[in-house]
Scaffold this active site. Structure first.
Site, PDB file in Angstrom:
ATOM      1  N   LYS A  13      10.211  -2.266  12.832  1.00 23.39           N
ATOM      2  CA  LYS A  13      11.213  -1.925  12.912  1.00 23.39           C
ATOM      3  C   LYS A  13      11.911  -1.092  13.810  1.00 23.39           C
ATOM      4  O   LYS A  13      13.531  -1.371  14.880  1.00 23.39           O
ATOM      5  CB  LYS A  13      11.742  -1.824  11.462  1.00 23.39           C
ATOM      6  CG  LYS A  13      13.342  -2.188  11.178  1.00 23.39           C
ATOM      7  CD  LYS A  13      13.570  -1.573   9.861  1.00 23.39           C
ATOM      8  CE  LYS A  13      14.489  -2.007   9.346  1.00 23.39           C
ATOM      9  NZ  LYS A  13      15.404  -1.662   7.951  1.00 23.39           N
ATOM     10  N   GLU A  34       0.750   3.353  14.702  1.00 20.90           N
ATOM     11  CA  GLU A  34      -0.199   2.183  13.975  1.00 20.90           C
ATOM     12  C   GLU A  34       0.152   1.072  15.270  1.00 20.90           C
ATOM     13  O   GLU A  34      -0.386   0.524  15.917  1.00 20.90           O
ATOM     14  CB  GLU A  34      -0.369   1.963  12.651  1.00 20.90           C
ATOM     15  CG  GLU A  34      -0.792   3.473  12.293  1.00 20.90           C
ATOM     16  CD  GLU A  34       0.217   3.730  11.770  1.00 20.90           C
ATOM     17  OE1 GLU A  34       0.474   4.134  10.475  1.00 20.90           O
ATOM     18  OE2 GLU A  34       2.095   3.992  12.148  1.00 20.90           O
ATOM     19  N   GLY A  81      11.900  -3.637   6.202  1.00 26.71           N
ATOM     20  CA  GLY A  81      11.109  -3.962   5.749  1.00 26.71           C
ATOM     21  C   GLY A  81       9.926  -4.800   4.998  1.00 26.71           C
ATOM     22  O   GLY A  81       8.977  -6.021   5.616  1.00 26.71           O
ATOM     23  N   ARG A  82      10.187  -4.741   3.526  1.00 25.61           N
ATOM     24  CA  ARG A  82       9.408  -5.140   2.701  1.00 25.61           C
ATOM     25  C   ARG A  82       9.978  -6.331   1.931  1.00 25.61           C
ATOM     26  O   ARG A  82       9.330  -7.774   1.877  1.00 25.61           O
ATOM     27  CB  ARG A  82       8.843  -4.268   1.522  1.00 25.61           C
ATOM     28  CG  ARG A  82       9.877  -3.713   0.737  1.00 25.61           C
ATOM     29  CD  ARG A  82       9.814  -2.698   0.355  1.00 25.61           C
ATOM     30  NE  ARG A  82      11.485  -1.919  -0.364  1.00 25.61           N
ATOM     31  CZ  ARG A  82      10.984  -0.972   0.183  1.00 25.61           C
ATOM     32  NH1 ARG A  82      11.240  -0.326   1.121  1.00 25.61           N
ATOM     33  NH2 ARG A  82      12.519  -0.403  -0.283  1.00 25.61           N
ATOM     34  N   GLU A 101       7.358   0.017  -3.104  1.00 27.31           N
ATOM     35  CA  GLU A 101       7.372   0.906  -2.485  1.00 27.31           C
ATOM     36  C   GLU A 101       9.001   1.359  -2.590  1.00 27.31           C
ATOM     37  O   GLU A 101       9.830   2.006  -1.994  1.00 27.31           O
ATOM     38  CB  GLU A 101       7.109   0.224  -1.327  1.00 27.31           C
ATOM     39  CG  GLU A 101       7.364   1.407  -0.126  1.00 27.31           C
ATOM     40  CD  GLU A 101       7.308   0.713   1.675  1.00 27.31           C
ATOM     41  OE1 GLU A 101       6.182   0.691   2.183  1.00 27.31           O
ATOM     42  OE2 GLU A 101       8.052  -0.253   2.437  1.00 27.31           O
ATOM     43  N   HIS A 149     -14.612 -12.154 -13.515  1.00 31.66           N
ATOM     44  CA  HIS A 149     -15.570 -11.689 -13.999  1.00 31.66           C
ATOM     45  C   HIS A 149     -15.917 -10.557 -13.260  1.00 31.66           C
ATOM     46  O   HIS A 149     -17.074  -9.558 -12.489  1.00 31.66           O
ATOM     47  CB  HIS A 149     -16.615 -12.806 -12.760  1.00 31.66           C
ATOM     48  CG  HIS A 149     -16.909 -13.421 -13.821  1.00 31.66           C
ATOM     49  ND1 HIS A 149     -17.608 -14.399 -14.099  1.00 31.66           N
ATOM     50  CD2 HIS A 149     -15.789 -14.990 -13.014  1.00 31.66           C
ATOM     51  CE1 HIS A 149     -17.676 -15.331 -15.021  1.00 31.66           C
ATOM     52  NE2 HIS A 149     -16.319 -15.738 -13.945  1.00 31.66           N
ATOM     53  N   LYS A 202       4.753   9.403   7.804  1.00 29.87           N
ATOM     54  CA  LYS A 202       4.669   9.387   9.016  1.00 29.87           C
ATOM     55  C   LYS A 202       4.265  10.475   9.842  1.00 29.87           C
ATOM     56  O   LYS A 202       4.033  10.836  10.709  1.00 29.87           O
ATOM     57  CB  LYS A 202       5.206   8.487   9.327  1.00 29.87           C
ATOM     58  CG  LYS A 202       5.120   7.159   8.938  1.00 29.87           C
ATOM     59  CD  LYS A 202       6.143   6.296   8.962  1.00 29.87           C
ATOM     60  CE  LYS A 202       6.274   4.262   8.566  1.00 29.87           C
ATOM     61  NZ  LYS A 202       7.337   3.907   8.972  1.00 29.87           N
TER      62      LYS A 202
END
Length: 566
Positions: A205, A211, A266-267, A352, A383, A511
């Site tokens: 964005k 990263e 962003g999400r 978030e 399980h 960040k």
């Protein structure tokens, strides 16, 4: 208004005390029509919320709480383009990405709907060129593989959707995802690809995420000497960003930059150009069907009365458990292999958004806000952690998600899968009483003393609440509706709890600290760091130094041995 001072809030607090001593078995026994009354049939799925610890009194007061929190005016403001993300002075317009905003809504002078449609047309043209083999690398060979470089919302949503829609794959171009700055992930993918036929999507964005840009630089280095840097960037790189100027400064050509906007969180961005990997994987028409399914849920959310509104009902039951009943976690349990990434996606989307402790008036919240979201595929979970769900003292509400139609043609598998889905929600609700356990043990031949000794370990209290979402078929349209359902649920939760759901200052803090610490890993003054961080960095430095000396010694020894043997 302080929501905790409303009549409905106080009434719900009192009802929560009563509900702790109520069992779901009794609620069903007292109301034969409960499953019918507490369920909704929508075009894409059935929502059964009858296995929730609610009765008519709780239901009425939850709806009243939503009205007192002004859910409907806040909803209308969102769709009207008002700046409801007030800490960042932005509107929340991701519904515009699927055509759910009126044509007259503008932001910074731009007509939102028209701008979105223009960018969608660019995406369509790009995908068609890619599928037709018209997009080539710098050596003239058609692109065969696309690698999406992004993190958070720039990869979780698109990757989750592509995994969910594998049955609908189109074309011969494979899509890969790299999110981790740990070079092992990028190296593992690149070793399987051909530099001449690989295209990189840099999805960020801000186009400043460390990263993502680190991975982009490494990808550029991997392309090596195929061509000049300028030509590599022009033929092997595409940017998806809300900051096109930074993408141009990186060296990506303007016609290879796809835009989204700062009013897209962003999400919540998979519906935008961030969804380009989806359009590549399932074709643009498949991507359009995904958007249409979400738009269908937008209409339902806008038009349905609160008592028949699926996102509202899911949000209110979540608030009921986390804030009033004291159940701080919520499990997402898909019974469909294709949805294996959905729990991780919803974990980001909800935590978030609503992992906040400050109310809209800037004060500390005096109550629990959003729950901890976790889960995995239901069959695998059975399980693994279902023992905890069934017999732990903790109560974890859950969402069971499945589909009527199978995504394959293997006989017998899907019936077993659905039987497990239905059985697990039933078992969590009903449990097994001591009397039933004792009767079973006696029938198995145990005497009274043996049965009494073993019985406590086999008792299941039940009374564990859940929703079940049963889709007719998992397809692009129904998946779009499902994801939008959760998006609007998250929005309603935030409105009721009086928090801002569309900022993420906690993410920004981490960040910033990482950027400041990175240069200090090699050298630098640590006097202003806390004792733990200082010790960790000193250990890192010392270990790196020892390793480097050992490697130098090994090289020297190898050189000496080679000289001697030579």
């Amino acid at each position: 208004m302080d929501i905790t001072q409303t009549q409905s809030w106080r009434q719900l607090q009192a009802l929560a005390e009563q509900m702790h001593s109520t069992h779901l078995r009794d609620l069903f026994a007292d109301d034969p029509a409960r499953a019918q009354r507490y369920s909704l049939e929508l075009p894409s799925f059935l929502l059964d919320y009858s296995k929730n610890l609610i009765d008519d009194g709780v239901f009425v007061n939850l709806l009243q709480l939503a009205r007192e929190a002004e859910v409907e005016p806040w909803r209308d403001s969102m769709f009207a383009g008002a700046s409801i993300n007030r800490t960042e002075d932005r509107p929340v317009l991701h519904p515009a990405l699927r055509g759910s905003i009126a044509a007259e809504v503008r932001w910074n002078g731009e007509p939102v709907a028209a701008t979105v449609q223009a960018e969608l047309q660019r995406l369509k043209e790009f995908v068609n060129l890619l599928h037709n083999g018209a997009l080539t690398g710098c050596t003239g060979k058609p692109v065969t593989d696309v690698v999406n470089l992004g993190v958070g919302g720039s990869h979780l949503g698109p990757q989750m959707v592509i995994e969910a829609l594998r049955e609908y794959r189109k074309g011969a171009v494979d899509v890969h995802f790299v999110s981790n700055v740990d070079g092992a992930q990028l190296a593992d993918i690149l070793q399987r690809l051909n530099p001449e036929t690989t295209l990189f999507l840099v999805s960020s964005k801000t186009f400043s995420t460390a990263e993502t840009l680190t991975n982009a630089q490494s990808a550029l280095g991997w392309l090596g000497s195929l061509a000049s840097r300028e030509e590599l960037l022009s033929r092997h790189f595409v940017a998806v960003t809300a900051s096109p100027g930074r993408a141009r400064a990186f060296g990506i050509e303007a016609e290879r930059i796809f835009r989204f906007w700062d009013w897209v969180g962003g999400r919540f961005s998979l519906w935008s150009a961030i969804g380009l990997p989806v359009a590549i994987a399932v074709g643009f028409e498949g991507f359009r069907a995904l958007l249409d399914g979400a738009a269908e849920m937008d209409r339902h959310f806008r038009e349905a009365p609160l008592e028949q509104n699926a996102p509202v009902l899911m949000a209110l039951t979540s608030v009921w458990y986390c804030t009033f009943m004291g159940y701080p976690a919520h499990a997402v349990l898909p019974y469909d292999q294709a949805l294996h990434m959905l729990p991780a996606y919803l974990q980001q989307a909800e935590m978030e958004s609503n992992g906040k402790s400050t109310t809209r008036n800037g004060e500390e919240a005096a109550y629990a806000t959003g729950p901890l979201i976790w889960g995995q595929l239901g069959i695998n979970g059975q399980h693994a952690f279902y023992q905890y769900l069934h017999q732990s003292p903790a109560v974890v509400p859950a969402d069971f998600i499945g589909s009527v139609a199978a995504g394959h043609e293997l006989e017998g598998h899907h019936e077993i899968l659905l039987a497990n889905l239905f059985a697990q929600s039933q078992a969590l609700m009903q449990g097994v009483s001591r009397e039933a356990v004792m009767a079973d043990l006696r029938a198995r031949g145990l005497d009274e003393a043996e049965a009494a000794a073993l019985a406590p370990f086999k008792v299941h209290r039940g009374n564990r609440p859940s929703n079940t979402i049963l889709m007719k078929k998992l397809c692009p349209h129904s998946l779009g509706a499902l994801v939008a359902l959760y998006e609007h649920k998250i929005f309603v939760q935030g409105v009721v709890l009086q928090i801002y759901s569309f900022d993420q200052w906690g993410v920004e803090l981490g960040k910033g600290l990482a950027s400041a610490l990175q240069p200090k890993l090699g050298s630098g003054d640590l006097s202003e760091e806390d004792a733990s961080t200082t010790r960790l960095i000193e250990y890192y430095r010392r270990t790196v130094a020892v390793t480097a000396k050992a490697e130098e010694a090994a090289k020297a020894e190898a050189a000496t041995r080679a000289e001697f043997t030579g």
